[in-house]
Scaffold this motif. Structure first.
Motif, PDB file in Angstrom:
ATOM      1  N   GLY A 106      21.519  11.550  57.863  1.00 50.79           N
ATOM      2  CA  GLY A 106      20.060  12.165  57.235  1.00 50.79           C
ATOM      3  C   GLY A 106      18.807  11.752  58.403  1.00 50.79           C
ATOM      4  O   GLY A 106      18.977  10.622  58.639  1.00 50.79           O
ATOM      5  N   THR A 107      18.548  13.341  58.856  1.00 55.19           N
ATOM      6  CA  THR A 107      17.247  12.567  59.913  1.00 55.19           C
ATOM      7  C   THR A 107      16.000  13.322  59.657  1.00 55.19           C
ATOM      8  O   THR A 107      16.344  14.082  59.943  1.00 55.19           O
ATOM      9  CB  THR A 107      17.628  13.207  61.548  1.00 55.19           C
ATOM     10  N   PRO A 108      14.902  12.659  59.100  1.00 56.61           N
ATOM     11  CA  PRO A 108      13.490  13.514  59.608  1.00 56.61           C
ATOM     12  C   PRO A 108      13.932  14.281  60.511  1.00 56.61           C
ATOM     13  O   PRO A 108      13.057  13.899  61.635  1.00 56.61           O
ATOM     14  CB  PRO A 108      12.898  12.169  59.084  1.00 56.61           C
ATOM     15  N   SER A 109      13.043  15.534  60.125  1.00 58.55           N
ATOM     16  CA  SER A 109      12.282  16.442  61.624  1.00 58.55           C
ATOM     17  C   SER A 109      11.545  17.523  60.990  1.00 58.55           C
ATOM     18  O   SER A 109      11.422  17.648  59.697  1.00 58.55           O
ATOM     19  CB  SER A 109      13.866  17.526  62.101  1.00 58.55           C
ATOM     20  N   TYR A 120      15.804  15.983  49.851  1.00 56.69           N
ATOM     21  CA  TYR A 120      15.871  14.993  51.080  1.00 56.69           C
ATOM     22  C   TYR A 120      14.064  14.595  50.186  1.00 56.69           C
ATOM     23  O   TYR A 120      13.378  14.868  50.369  1.00 56.69           O
ATOM     24  CB  TYR A 120      16.026  14.719  52.065  1.00 56.69           C
ATOM     25  N   ASP A 121      14.110  12.693  49.654  1.00 55.71           N
ATOM     26  CA  ASP A 121      12.877  11.956  49.770  1.00 55.71           C
ATOM     27  C   ASP A 121      12.504  12.422  51.177  1.00 55.71           C
ATOM     28  O   ASP A 121      13.231  12.708  52.594  1.00 55.71           O
ATOM     29  CB  ASP A 121      13.726  10.775  49.709  1.00 55.71           C
ATOM     30  N   ASN A 122      11.148  12.009  51.146  1.00 58.33           N
ATOM     31  CA  ASN A 122      10.502  11.860  52.318  1.00 58.33           C
ATOM     32  C   ASN A 122      10.266  10.408  53.209  1.00 58.33           C
ATOM     33  O   ASN A 122       9.858  10.315  52.127  1.00 58.33           O
ATOM     34  CB  ASN A 122       9.225  12.526  52.187  1.00 58.33           C
ATOM     35  N   THR A 123      11.077   9.796  53.727  1.00 61.85           N
ATOM     36  CA  THR A 123      11.273   8.695  54.535  1.00 61.85           C
ATOM     37  C   THR A 123      10.628   8.932  56.241  1.00 61.85           C
ATOM     38  O   THR A 123      10.446   7.527  56.703  1.00 61.85           O
ATOM     39  CB  THR A 123      12.293   8.496  54.509  1.00 61.85           C
ATOM     40  N   GLY A 124      10.294  10.277  56.242  1.00 59.83           N
ATOM     41  CA  GLY A 124       9.763  10.218  57.860  1.00 59.83           C
ATOM     42  C   GLY A 124       8.518  10.129  58.122  1.00 59.83           C
ATOM     43  O   GLY A 124       7.945  10.596  59.116  1.00 59.83           O
ATOM     44  N   GLY A 125       7.378  10.790  56.953  1.00 58.44           N
ATOM     45  CA  GLY A 125       6.341  10.709  56.876  1.00 58.44           C
ATOM     46  C   GLY A 125       5.657  11.978  56.156  1.00 58.44           C
ATOM     47  O   GLY A 125       6.260  12.538  56.611  1.00 58.44           O
ATOM     48  N   LEU A 126       5.107  11.775  55.736  1.00 61.60           N
ATOM     49  CA  LEU A 126       4.374  13.050  54.894  1.00 61.60           C
ATOM     50  C   LEU A 126       2.864  13.316  55.651  1.00 61.60           C
ATOM     51  O   LEU A 126       2.825  14.486  56.009  1.00 61.60           O
ATOM     52  CB  LEU A 126       2.851  12.298  53.496  1.00 61.60           C
TER      53      LEU A 126
END
Lengths: 749, 446
Positions: A244-247, A678-684
């Motif tokens: 999983g990659t935040p995008s 998904y939980d937000n791990t990439g930044g709000l």
């Protein structure tokens, strides 16, 4: 806070707002009460009976109306004779809850055993396997063995297409009604229903076309079993194989936070996006996505992606070349000549910033930068000046607030804003005023509707502005949503000015939860405008350089044309140099949403062929034109942006990558609570302030004199979610949904 | 036998006609109420009378009416005539033989709570009674007893009949409201209770037909008069439906607490051939079965509860020693499996599973462990269901195993080896054939 309620759960004290149910209250202290039908974003129904707990309240003396105290001085708890569903029981002062007693544990085991009697247990071939609430809860609370005779199982259809995007497996369904409630209560598309009763009760779709909704994919996220699967992901991969990659989604101004699930494909030898999942951001998309955002990703690995630079040879045909040759050709042909650059509105802020820098400081005098679509040039500055206040939170809009929606179909243009603003109106009581030339879904919730003739939005606004401003002075907050569709350039300028004047005159400019909310066509229209301060398109130029423009109409004619894109578009066919760019999934960067939230996206896939990020290509050309640039990555460029673009002052990759607990807590180990989001791990992300919020703000646009409007025929009548385009065309799964734009000729009123 | 209240006019020829009904004190209560009583006075009389809901729960009717929030209009009266409990046929008789009495009860209730619309929800099979009731309503309209400005007052009332579509669950009051609104008949979450948010989310009084049929005599004769019947806690009379292995099945109206089950059976002509009673179902299939030792239980809510069951709708099904308890229990479980609405897990899955186990036992493939498993299934459902249907479904299982476990064991032993005997046809009809051994379904099918 005065409205907090105190209770104890398994002896642990917790204080939660009045109206909270026991499941959510327990969540606050890390006590996960298992649920199937309950979902923190949906109306509770208490159907599955999984969340049964012991509940007691302080015993009251009927005579004195006082709480009876025991010998230890603590209130005596009167326990209810039956277990209660934690999801439907609101907390009350002094309440006591027990979640780990033998009675509760036995009930959980009983309910799971009941659910499993009809469940096919085909986990090994089920798409939900590995991220399945039923699987996980069975492991945690269920019986190890089945006492139910396998032959007596209820059998049912396993491949029921509920429309072309979603499949239903009737055997796996546990009748929790989450999908029905999502569609009824949040999407307001009444397309799913229970049919029949008892063990024969099943989900059916009653609409024609079936499961007709822009939001159908969300039902697969919240489905607690593998009953609902998407046509896109079904049988494609196992959950545990996915990275999983935040995008971010780039297809509309909402800026939905995504997680790209990728997997190494042995048959192609490279990584592919297997599915697009929502990534929680309560300020942006909560936990939802529209179906376009979810299913449009196939262009990232389309077979016809540009993988090499192309150069036009002496014979006039485009042939594969090398970066060195292509960059040198550009330098040779543009050195000493003015370049007209056009930046598409889906390229990253970093790309647009460098592009503008090249054209303003490196290229010859007379160079200029524009953006595509050109329309945004005429109002993005006003949206920045009078846009929503920095601390705006759509979840806070409600009673006393007014939402004015002018000239746009909110659901088609920004589906997730539709979900969220509809909630503000329907469940929290904000007042909605809709003005349009045709009826849209938002008309259903409007307290007031106004109409005008096709193409006359600007005239309507300039006529009504003063009166509206007067009427809306009393509103607690005023959110004005508008679209540029069907307008001429002068028309959209006029409309934006009139609407800004309504804000100013009614006293709402520069305030939080108030402001303009433009329905831009794509995900970084605001950002590209911020980075480039675009100029109008010239008619003709000596050299034209198009980055991420796609299929733009009316591009200036020039003896030398560079097209930088993902595909061999019609414009690329005509170009002298074609440069392959990386898609958003293959690189890093930032986008600025329509409500000015600056957010990061990350690299999920390796590069396609020799394609390069837009900022790298721009820098390489700049170097050959004499610049001494040496940017190593987008972070470095963003640091410069924060120093040179005043609105972005104070922003940094570090700041916009910040995350914190968001309520409801979803996307963690307890899939059964929020679904597979998904939980937000990439930044709000962070929203930068509107100009009008700044102390030193002075308007440089005269709001009392909107320009004269010329009514002219424009190519697009209504902005449609599934409008045909280079990207959506490459998603076979959406093929049946693609619509073509139609030209209508607006007339003067 | 007691003086009749509800069935007082049963022997009056043509009582279902308006003129005859009026000649027998019909609509006297209605005229009295409209002429000289305020709505709250009507409610007061009913409250004082102690009339308890006759649908099964036994909740005081007047108290229920007083829960309606003040100043919220419109409000509705909904009459529950879904009468779907096995062995229950009192509402049917009340409608068919004296429809005006029912209508007058509805009118008085509507007036008491200031509703201007009332809906009478009848089970789908009540096609003929519905026609009869509609005819009576039409007569009442024509006579100015219903409609706009009734009897020259400012009060207006419309009554509509709605036929259900054949679901037992729609007798549950909130499922009934869903069905009446045109939705799938499934019970609603409570709170909010119907009194606060019922039909179309408006304040709603919902009562059984028999309950409301009590209202005209109460309003006409007063609370004290009504309280001379029955007990302190269960005032008034009640219609007892008696069926099963008795000589004269039918409706018997008795003062609550005045007689015992044994006397009721005697009134119903005793058991066929005078055979000994084996089991008593006091409220159709919903309440636990009582053994013959409970025959001397008094017929009121409290006494039947003390004996280990419920009076409920007072539909007594009498089983004598010719009845096979395992067969009877299976029939009842099949009914609940068929009627489970499917909303909650324990009822939807539990009834399905329990029936599968019964089918296994009845088809001769059962074991002693299966009897324990049935208890486990029922205990797994007990107190965990969304509404009472699922809870009721455990009654036939738990009560028959409790009182007649030796019969179960004997059944399992005697039929061991796959013999289906007389049950085979029934199992085939019930589509339970897949649990039968292959060879037993190869010969003639019905």
């Amino acid at each position: 806070m005065a409205d907090l309620v105190n209770l104890t759960i398994d002896g642990v004290p917790v204080a939660v707002p009045k109206g909270t149910n026991i499941v959510d209250a327990a969540k606050r202290i890390g006590n996960d009460i298992p649920v199937f039908c309950y979902h923190p974003k949906l109306r509770q129904v208490g159907m599955c009976r999984m969340c049964l707990v012991e509940v007691g309240t302080p015993r009251m003396d009927p005579a004195t109306k006082q709480i009876v105290k025991g010998e230890d001085g603590k209130p005596v708890i009167a326990w209810m004779p039956k277990l209660q569903t934690a999801c439907t029981t609101p907390v009350s002062e002094g309440m006591a809850v027990r979640t780990q007693t033998p009675q509760v544990l036995a009930a959980r085991k009983d309910i799971l055993e009941f659910l499993l009697t009809s469940h096919p247990l085909d986990c090994p071939i089920c798409d939900k396997g590995g991220e399945c609430p039923l699987q996980n809860l069975t492991l945690a609370h269920g019986p190890g063995m089945s006492r139910f005779e396998y032959e007596a199982k209820h059998h049912d259809e396993k491949h029921v297409p509920l429309g072309d995007l979603i499949y239903l497996d009737r055997e796996r369904c546990i009748q929790c009604s989450r999908c029905i409630r999502f569609q009824d209560d949040l999407a307001d598309d009444h397309v799913l229903q229970f049919h029949e009763r008892g063990r024969n009760m099943e989900i059916v779709t009653l609409s024609d076309p079936p499961f007709n909704s822009f939001f159908s994919g969300n039902t697969t996220d919240i489905c607690p079993v593998g009953a609902l699967t998407t046509a896109d992901f079904r049988f494609k991969a196992r959950a545990w194989e996915l990275q999983g990659t935040p995008s971010l989604c780039t297809h509309c101004p909402v800026g939905c936070n995504l997680t790209l699930n990728t997997r190494l494909e042995t048959h192609t030898g490279g990584y592919e996006v297997k599915r697009v999942m929502p990534r929680q951001n309560e300020q942006v998309n909560e936990i939802w996505l529209c179906d376009k955002g979810r299913f449009v990703h196939h262009f990232t690995r389309a077979a016809d992606r540009l993988t090499h630079p192309l150069l036009r040879n002496a014979g006039g045909t485009l042939v594969e070349s090398t970066w060195e040759a292509a960059l040198q050709r550009i330098a040779d042909r543009t050195l000493g000549k003015p370049i007209t650059g056009i930046a598409g509105d889906r390229i990253a802020n970093e790309d647009a910033y460098l592009f503008a820098g090249l054209l303003r400081t490196v290229a010859s005098k007379g160079s200029l930068i524009s953006m595509a679509p050109a329309m945004a040039t005429y109002y993005a500055d006003l949206a920045r000046a009078y846009g929503v206040g920095k601390d705006t939170d759509f979840n806070q809009l409600g009673k006393g607030d007014v939402i004015l929606l002018v000239n746009g179909d909110l659901e088609e243009a920004a589906p997730v804003w539709f979900l969220r603003l509809r909630q503000a109106v329907v469940t929290r009581g904000a007042r909605l005023i809709v003005a349009n030339d045709h009826t849209t879904k938002m008309h259903r919730y409007a307290g007031q509707t106004e109409s005008y003739q096709l193409g006359n939005a600007a005239n309507w606004a300039s006529t009504r502005a003063a009166v509206l401003a007067e009427e809306l002075k009393g509103a607690r907050h005023l959110l004005i949503v508008f679209s540029d569709e069907k307008l001429s350039t002068s028309g959209v300028r006029s409309l934006a000015i009139s609407l800004a004047s309504v804000l100013v005159q009614s006293g709402h400019a520069g305030k939080s939860n108030s402001g303009l909310l433009p329905l831009y066509p794509h995900g970084n229209t605001q950002g590209v405008s911020d980075m480039t301060s675009p100029q109008p398109w010239p008619d003709r130029a000596e050299a034209v350089w198009l980055i991420g423009v796609g299929e733009g109409e009316g591009v200036p004619q020039a003896p030398f044309t560079i097209v930088q894109d993902l595909f061999q578009t019609r414009l690329a066919e005509q170009a002298d140099v074609v440069l392959p760019a990386l898609s958003f999934a293959e690189r890093e960067g930032t986008f600025t949403s329509g409500d000015r939230r600056v957010q990061r996206f990350y690299q999920a896939l390796p590069a396609m062929g020799q394609a390069m990020p837009d900022w790298w290509i721009v820098q390489e050309v700049a170097k050959r034109l004499g610049a001494t640039w040496n940017y190593q990555n987008t972070a470095q460029i963003f640091t410069e942006i924060s120093q040179h673009i005043p609105a972005y002052a104070g922003l940094s990759y570090e700041a916009i990558s910040h995350t914190e607990d968001q309520w409801p807590l979803v996307g963690r180990g307890d899939l059964y609570y929020g679904g597979t989001v998904y939980d937000n791990t990439g930044g709000l992300g962070l929203r930068y302030p509107a100009d009008a919020e700044r102390a030193d703000f002075h308007a440089d646009v005269h709001l009392d004199t909107p320009p004269e409007v010329t009514i002219e025929a424009v190519q697009r009548v209504r902005r449609r979610l599934y409008e045909d385009g280079e990207l959506i065309r490459r998603s076979k799964v959406l093929a049946a949904h693609i619509v073509n734009s139609v030209t209508e000729v607006p007339q003067a009123a | 036998m007691d003086k009749h209240v509800l069935l007082r006019d049963l022997d009056v020829p043509n009582i279902r006609e308006l003129a005859v009904y009026e000649a027998n004190e019909g609509y006297a209560a209605w005229r009295k109420a409209l002429g000289s009583m305020k709505p709250e006075q009507v409610m007061g009389v009913v409250k004082d009378s102690g009339l308890r809901g006759r649908g099964g729960a036994g909740f005081p009717a007047g108290v229920k009416w007083s829960f309606l929030p003040k100043d919220v209009f419109p409000r509705y009266v909904v009459v529950n005539g879904d009468e779907s409990e096995a062995g229950t046929f009192k509402d049917h008789e009340l409608i068919e033989f004296n429809p005006h009495q029912v209508i007058e009860g509805v009118m008085l209730t509507s007036y008491a709570v200031l509703a201007s619309t009332a809906y009478i929800y009848l089970r789908g099979e009540f096609y003929a009674p519905a026609k009869m009731l509609q005819k009576a309503i039409d007569e009442a309209y024509a006579a100015g007893l219903l409609g706009r400005n009734i009897l020259g007052t400012s009060y207006s009332l419309d009554i509509y009949i709605h036929l259900g579509a054949g679901a037992y669950i729609c007798g549950e009051e909130t499922a009934l409201l869903e069905s009446l609104e045109g939705k799938l008949g499934q019970p609603r979450l409570r709170p909010p209770f119907p009194a606060a948010q019922g039909l179309y989310a408006k304040p709603t009084v919902i009562n059984n037909i028999e309950t409301l049929a009590n209202v005209p005599p109460i309003v006409l004769n007063g609370a004290a008069w009504y309280r001379q019947f029955g007990t302190e806690k269960s005032p008034g009379t009640k219609i007892f439906c008696v069926s099963g292995r008795v000589n004269k099945p039918g409706n018997y109206e008795l003062s609550l607490g005045s007689h015992t089950i044994r006397e009721l059976i005697e009134m119903a002509g005793g058991t066929i051939d005078g055979r000994p009673v084996k089991g008593i179902l006091p409220a159709g299939e919903s309440a636990p079965m009582l053994p013959a030792s409970a025959l001397d239980t008094k017929l009121d809510y409290e006494s039947v509860q003390a004996a280990g069951s419920m009076l409920g709708s007072a539909s007594f099904i009498i089983l004598d020693d010719t009845v096979d308890v395992v067969w009877a229990a299976r029939k009842m479980v099949r009914f609940f499996k068929h009627e489970s609405c499917g909303k909650c897990t324990p009822c939807r899955e539990g009834t399905y599973w329990a029936l599968r186990v019964y089918d296994k036992i009845v088809s001769g493939n059962g074991s002693l462990q299966d009897i324990d498993q049935l208890s486990d299934i029922a205990n797994g459902m007990l107190n965990k269901c969304f509404c009472l249907l699922g809870e009721f479904a455990t009654s036939p299982i738990l009560s028959t195993i409790k009182h007649f476990r030796p019969e179960y064991e004997q059944f399992v032993r005697e039929h061991q080896g796959g013999r289906a005997d007389g049950y085979r046809d029934e199992l085939i009809r019930d589509h339970a054939v897949h649990v039968l051994p292959e060879e037993s379904i190869t010969d003639e099918r019905p």
